[in-house]
Scaffold this active site. Sequence first.
Site, PDB file in Angstrom:
ATOM      1  CB  CYS A   1       8.993  15.662  38.474  1.00  5.76           C
ATOM      2  SG  CYS A   1      10.666  15.455  38.263  1.00  5.76           S
TER       3      CYS A   1
ATOM      4  CG  HIS B   1      15.805  10.567  33.838  1.00  3.69           C
ATOM      5  ND1 HIS B   1      14.492   9.790  33.415  1.00  3.69           N
ATOM      6  CD2 HIS B   1      15.290  11.893  33.948  1.00  3.69           C
ATOM      7  CE1 HIS B   1      13.546  10.694  33.276  1.00  3.69           C
ATOM      8  NE2 HIS B   1      13.912  11.759  33.586  1.00  3.69           N
TER       9      HIS B   1
ATOM     10  CB  CYS C   1      10.492  12.932  32.949  1.00  9.13           C
ATOM     11  SG  CYS C   1      11.873  14.135  32.613  1.00  9.13           S
TER      12      CYS C   1
ATOM     13  N   GLY D   1       8.015  17.306  32.508  1.00 12.74           N
ATOM     14  CA  GLY D   1       7.745  18.696  32.039  1.00 12.74           C
ATOM     15  C   GLY D   1       6.572  19.224  31.740  1.00 12.74           C
TER      16      GLY D   1
END
Length: 383
Positions: free
Chosen positions: A368, A338, A89, A370
């Site tokens: 945040c 997103h 992300c 992965g």
Amino acid sequence: MAEAYLVEAVRSPVGRRGGGLAGVHAADLGAAVLTALVERSGIDPAAVEDVVFGCVDTVGSQAGDVARTCWLAAGLPEEVPGVTVDRQCGSSQQAVHFAAQAVMSGTADLVVAGGVQTMSSIPISSAMTLAQPLGFPDPFSGSTGWRARYGTQEINQIRSAEMIAENWGISREDMEAFAVTSHVRALRARAEGRFAREIVPVAGVEHDEGPREPNLEKIRSLKPVHEGGIVTAAVSSQISDGAAALLVASADAVRRFGLTPRARIHHLSARGADPVWMLTAPIPATAYALEKTGMTLDDIDLVEINEAFASVAQAWLQETKADPEKVNVNGGAIALGHPLGATGARLMTTLLHELERTGGRFGLQTMCEGGGQANVTILERLG
């Protein structure tokens, strides 16, 4: 060390899954923001030394080094190379970091950074899904080293969001209230034209498609994603399509090309945390960035933390004791969406424009990612 400046930042509207951008090829979506970036900055595109784009699930229309494909699809000079980055992300926030690091090291003077993601056509985890017929069900279970360290624990972002909610005492009602605020703020920002300067229309879409009037009755009626859990679609980021691009320049490039720097990269870093918890890394990453800079959150005028799930942002707020009125003031991914590989650049574009609108000096961005990771960028507005 040399400074790295942001000269221009643009983004597409964020399209809803199956919405107005669903039929746009990833290369064309990226090309749209690159074209606008070149036009708005007035830079000679041949002077750009590299194009660094974030993208996740680089298959289908996103395969084959989509950074390079987007640049060429925009009709821009063939001598300019491109490279695609995957930090999940945080991919396009990391793309900005790589661009800034190239400038700060003196190895480049003018770099484009950004990201693109078309989740309508390339669903999340497509790369893993396509690998299954080859005998690779996921990136973890086949690794003896991984199993020795983390066992067979489920690696799942919904599970992580649930674990975070339980650990930090965040109720479903708390998360739903947070989600409502995200939509209310995004609707206000759109109505007041706060996004107008940063958005380039694409395929007839002029505004973000995600924000909608909150319906608490409907929100409360939704079933949890996992049986027995409390995380629902309403408190999660929306599946979306989008792209964003920023122009990063050295002081020499600013002088040579007559550019006007709008912000300085004051700090950039990335930190890791437990990959099973996965989404908690913004907490230690923020602490690390503030320690490195000698700053506190009182010095920060605006914060953008990606709303992957409401519990992620709420846990961060609890731990940092940040002022909620400074955080995601124009809504976040719960309302705006997103598009994985583009969100980092989208957040930075919005952060820059909002600092300019409000006259704030410092803005902090984190998200945040992965694998239990998080990037932090601190911008200093100039002018």
